[in-house]
Design a protein around this motif. Structure first.
Motif, short mmCIF file in Angstrom:
data_model
loop_
_atom_site.label_atom_id
_atom_site.label_comp_id
_atom_site.label_asym_id
_atom_site.label_seq_id
_atom_site.Cartn_x
_atom_site.Cartn_y
_atom_site.Cartn_z
N ILE A 43 0.84 -1.21 -0.15
CA ILE A 43 -0.04 -0.34 0.27
C ILE A 43 0.78 1.65 -0.19
CG2 ILE A 43 -1.97 1.37 1.20
CD1 ILE A 43 -3.10 -1.34 1.99
N ARG A 44 2.02 1.11 0.58
CA ARG A 44 3.34 2.72 1.09
C ARG A 44 3.72 2.60 -0.62
NH1 ARG A 44 6.76 0.61 3.99
NH2 ARG A 44 5.61 0.41 5.78
N GLY A 45 3.81 1.59 -0.99
CA GLY A 45 4.46 1.61 -2.32
C GLY A 45 3.73 1.99 -3.42
N ALA A 46 2.32 2.14 -3.20
CA ALA A 46 0.94 2.18 -4.28
C ALA A 46 0.74 3.62 -3.94
CB ALA A 46 -0.13 1.66 -4.15
N ILE A 51 1.50 9.01 -6.03
CA ILE A 51 1.43 10.75 -5.60
C ILE A 51 3.01 11.08 -6.90
CG2 ILE A 51 2.96 12.14 -3.99
CD1 ILE A 51 1.82 10.54 -1.42
N VAL A 52 3.26 10.06 -6.80
CA VAL A 52 4.55 10.76 -7.98
C VAL A 52 4.36 10.86 -9.06
CG1 VAL A 52 7.10 10.42 -9.05
CG2 VAL A 52 7.05 9.84 -7.23
N SER A 53 3.36 9.99 -9.43
CA SER A 53 2.44 10.30 -10.92
C SER A 53 1.90 10.82 -11.49
CB SER A 53 1.60 8.68 -11.03
OG SER A 53 3.02 7.82 -11.77
N GLY A 54 0.92 11.98 -10.24
CA GLY A 54 0.79 12.53 -10.16
C GLY A 54 1.41 14.27 -9.88
N LEU A 55 2.44 14.05 -9.48
CA LEU A 55 3.28 15.45 -9.68
C LEU A 55 3.93 15.28 -10.89
CD1 LEU A 55 5.33 14.63 -6.43
CD2 LEU A 55 3.63 16.51 -6.49
N LEU A 56 4.29 14.41 -11.85
CA LEU A 56 4.86 14.40 -12.95
C LEU A 56 3.23 14.74 -14.49
CD1 LEU A 56 6.66 11.01 -13.49
CD2 LEU A 56 7.77 13.51 -12.92
N THR A 57 2.30 14.26 -14.12
CA THR A 57 0.83 15.15 -14.95
C THR A 57 1.26 16.32 -14.62
OG1 THR A 57 0.10 12.78 -14.78
CG2 THR A 57 -0.91 14.41 -15.17
N GLY A 58 1.22 16.66 -13.13
CA GLY A 58 1.05 18.31 -13.25
C GLY A 58 2.21 18.81 -13.72
N LEU A 59 3.65 18.76 -13.86
CA LEU A 59 4.47 19.30 -14.36
C LEU A 59 4.80 19.65 -15.87
CD1 LEU A 59 7.36 17.74 -12.01
CD2 LEU A 59 6.83 20.23 -11.49
N LEU A 60 3.51 18.37 -15.88
CA LEU A 60 3.67 17.80 -17.66
C LEU A 60 2.37 18.79 -18.61
CD1 LEU A 60 4.70 16.70 -20.27
CD2 LEU A 60 3.29 14.61 -20.29
N LEU A 61 1.61 19.10 -17.48
CA LEU A 61 0.34 19.94 -18.55
C LEU A 61 0.46 20.73 -17.49
CD1 LEU A 61 -2.32 17.21 -17.56
CD2 LEU A 61 -0.68 17.60 -19.59
N LEU A 62 1.46 21.59 -16.55
CA LEU A 62 1.38 23.20 -16.49
C LEU A 62 1.99 24.10 -17.33
CD1 LEU A 62 1.28 25.10 -13.84
CD2 LEU A 62 3.89 24.21 -13.83
N PRO A 63 2.79 23.70 -18.23
CA PRO A 63 2.86 24.59 -19.81
C PRO A 63 1.70 24.28 -20.39
CG PRO A 63 4.53 23.11 -19.89
CD PRO A 63 3.91 22.67 -18.53
N LEU A 64 1.27 23.60 -21.09
CA LEU A 64 0.59 22.37 -21.88
C LEU A 64 -0.68 23.39 -21.46
CD1 LEU A 64 1.37 19.43 -22.89
CD2 LEU A 64 1.83 21.47 -23.55
N VAL A 65 -1.49 22.84 -20.09
CA VAL A 65 -2.69 23.42 -19.70
C VAL A 65 -2.77 24.77 -19.12
CG1 VAL A 65 -5.12 22.27 -18.79
CG2 VAL A 65 -3.42 21.22 -20.40
N GLY A 66 -2.06 24.36 -18.29
CA GLY A 66 -2.03 25.54 -17.01
C GLY A 66 -2.07 27.12 -17.83
N ALA A 94 -3.72 10.18 -10.26
CA ALA A 94 -3.37 9.51 -9.18
C ALA A 94 -4.14 8.64 -9.06
CB ALA A 94 -2.84 10.48 -8.09
N VAL A 95 -5.57 8.91 -9.20
CA VAL A 95 -6.18 7.64 -8.16
C VAL A 95 -6.11 6.56 -9.28
CG1 VAL A 95 -9.16 7.58 -7.98
CG2 VAL A 95 -7.76 9.76 -7.47
N LEU A 96 -6.28 6.95 -10.43
CA LEU A 96 -6.28 5.70 -11.95
C LEU A 96 -4.55 4.62 -10.97
CD1 LEU A 96 -7.15 7.28 -14.76
CD2 LEU A 96 -8.62 6.14 -13.19
N ARG A 97 -4.05 5.67 -10.89
CA ARG A 97 -2.79 5.12 -10.73
C ARG A 97 -2.44 3.61 -9.70
NH1 ARG A 97 2.07 4.66 -14.60
NH2 ARG A 97 3.08 3.38 -13.36
N LEU A 98 -2.95 4.89 -8.47
CA LEU A 98 -3.42 4.05 -6.95
C LEU A 98 -4.29 2.70 -7.99
CD1 LEU A 98 -2.99 3.94 -4.17
CD2 LEU A 98 -4.66 5.19 -3.90
N VAL A 99 -4.87 3.21 -8.26
CA VAL A 99 -6.28 2.25 -8.34
C VAL A 99 -5.03 0.45 -9.26
CG1 VAL A 99 -8.47 1.40 -9.33
CG2 VAL A 99 -8.20 3.01 -8.31
N TRP A 105 -1.76 -4.43 -11.68
CA TRP A 105 0.01 -3.92 -11.70
C TRP A 105 0.31 -5.02 -10.08
CZ3 TRP A 105 -0.20 1.47 -14.09
CH2 TRP A 105 -0.35 1.15 -14.95
N ARG A 106 -0.33 -5.19 -9.33
CA ARG A 106 0.13 -5.46 -7.87
C ARG A 106 0.82 -6.96 -7.93
NH1 ARG A 106 -4.55 -7.73 -6.28
NH2 ARG A 106 -4.14 -10.05 -6.14
#
Length: 505
Positions: A43-46, A51-66, A94-99, A105-106
């Motif tokens: 659970i901790r690894g998930a 969280i890392v996937s959400g941060l990377l998505t935010g950084l990627l979309l920041l110049p494109l969408v923000g 992040a939610v989809l990646r966690l699920v 992917w467990r």
């Protein structure tokens, strides 16, 4: 001292490990093995990965969408910040990646590999005899349902146009399915045949010498009324001819090399249309294309028009509804010809070529002729669809036939399931109709969601990409992964996805 064999050691000497601990004097024992991660570690690894996937998505979309540049009434551009929208997208990822990390992917999850067809495939096999008639019955009744639910002819214009738009891509998907799904030839330049059909009809229907020739022999206005019906087979045959021309240089190519050559062919056709100004009018395109007629009867308000001749009140929707049934007939023709060809020797040769070209040659099948027939047949239906596109829009230009069109058509074939007629139709409805329906999601413009300036249709390609990734992860062989065999002994059974060859040309 001679050490006893491992088989003679007591079970106590093997504590929770596959490696034996000697327990002999003077010989150090092996360290205890690393225990498997517990549920808390998983659970901790998930959560960490999400969280890392959400941060990377935010950084990627920041110049494109923000950031969004908007033009004010006075002229200068203004910069609008949409950091909340970026946070929403990052949260979704992040939610989809966690699920996924907790389910599909467990670590340690046992993957079930079915030997035979799945339950869904078995159910689809049983429902197949009734599914095709139901699909075409709904397609025939669709414009009448749109008129009934919209409250009249004029209010149903949007829905009938949407049906025409979707059916055009269904036909294009079925045409490309012959090349990619049945013959296994990866074609990234299918839009070239679409363009050849459209420009063939546009050039012939607006040609002054051709019009004068028919006016002198068959009367004034004949060519204007009958141009589509006479040019439709010519457009298909000329597109098939260009399919053969493309087929000859790529007879020895496979896989990525074949894809690159077909991509180059599509770009060559587009550049020729732009630069051959004396014939195609260049980037300005060809306009004033004659409209479609009801087999010689024009859709106008005169006494010779369709409405006056058949006792209807004139309405411009008559032409739109007739266009819908024309593309439905062309799509049905494409499906019928494909189904019949699969049952013939040429269809079985296509499937043999897709499975294994070397084995196909060893059986005495002429692979050169097989490839050429696949390219020509698929290109012919692309030419038919191009002629219909030209008569519907009444204007063609090179901008309508870019590589993106080929990519969308190929995505429809791959996501629907290569070789599956109903899968391709379903993928066309989901991708084309679903993306178009984004325009109707007006509730997203509420103040508590994204605000009145939010336009959902601007994100259709982003959603399109996510849909492709999702299908490739969960169903890499398409929505309909199983196949019905062309020939069978005593009983037809669905072929499992694990036994279906992925065509690589």
């Amino acid at each position: 001292m001679v050490q006893p064999p491992v088989a003679d050691l007591k079970p106590e000497a093997l504590p929770n490990s596959d490696l034996p601990a000697t327990g002999l004097p003077g010989v150090p024992s092996l360290p205890p093995p690393v225990q498997h991660q517990g549920a808390s570690s998983v659970i901790r690894g998930a959560f960490t990965d999400a969280i890392v996937s959400g941060l990377l998505t935010g950084l990627l979309l920041l110049p494109l969408v923000g950031f969004r540049a908007t033009e004010s009434g006075s002229g200068p551009l203004g910069l609008t910040y949409r950091f909340g929208l970026v946070a929403v997208f990052a949260g979704i990822v992040a939610v989809l990646r966690l699920v996924l990390n907790l389910t599909v992917w467990r670590r340690g999850r046992k993957v079930r590999v079915s030997e035979g067809p799945s339950a869904f495939a078995t159910l689809a096999l049983k429902a197949a005899p009734a599914l095709r008639p139901a699909f075409f019955s709904f397609a025939i009744a669709y414009p009448f349902l749109a008129i009934l639910l919209s409250g009249g002819l004029t209010p149903s214009r949007y829905w009938v146009d949407l049906g025409i738009y979707v059916l055009t891509y269904v036909m294009l998907g079925w045409g490309l399915n012959i090349v990619v799904g049945l013959a296994g030839l990866l074609d990234l330049g299918y839009v070239a045949f679409y363009a050849v059909g459209a420009y063939t009809f546009a050039l012939l229907s607006t040609s002054v010498p051709v019009n004068d020739f028919f006016a002198g022999h068959l009367g004034e206005g004949f060519w204007t009324a009958w141009s589509f019906w006479l040019c439709l087979p010519v457009s298909g045959l000329l597109a098939a001819f260009w399919g053969v021309i493309l087929g000859f240089p790529v007879l020895r190519l496979r896989g990525d090399y074949l894809a690159i050559v077909t991509l180059a062919f599509g770009e060559i056709i587009r550049l020729v249309l732009i630069n051959w100004v004396s014939l195609t009018n260049g980037g300005a395109g060809i306009s004033s294309i004659p409209p479609i007629s009801f087999f010689g009867v024009p859709f106008n308000a005169t006494d010779e028009g369709f409405a006056a001749k058949y006792g209807f009140d004139f309405d411009s929707m008559h032409r739109i509804i007739f266009l819908y049934f024309v593309i439905l007939a062309l799509a049905a023709l494409t499906a019928l010809v494909t189904i019949r060809l699969r049952q013939m020797p040429v269809g079985r040769a296509w499937e043999a070529l897709r499975e294994d070209e070397i084995a196909c040659r060893s059986l005495g099948i002429n692979t050169t002729l097989t490839k050429l027939t696949a390219f020509a047949t698929g290109a012919m239906f692309g030419g038919f669809a191009g002629a219909f596109f030209a008569v519907r829009v009444r204007f063609v230009s090179p901008e309508s036939f870019t590589f993106m069109e080929s990519a969308v058509i190929l995505a429809i074939v791959v996501l629907g399931g290569m070789g599956s007629q109903m899968g391709v139709a379903g993928a066309a409805i989901l991708l084309i109709g679903g993306m178009e329906m984004l325009r109707n999601l007006s509730f997203l413009k509420a103040d508590f969601l994204f605000g009145p300036d939010f336009d959902p249709s601007l994100y259709r390609m982003l959603i399109f990409g996510f849909a492709m990734v999702a299908v490739m992860v969960w169903r890499p062989r398409g929505i309909v992964s199983s196949r019905l065999p062309t020939i069978f002994l005593k009983e037809r059974k669905a072929v499992s996805a694990t036994l279906v060859k992925e065509g690589h040309g």
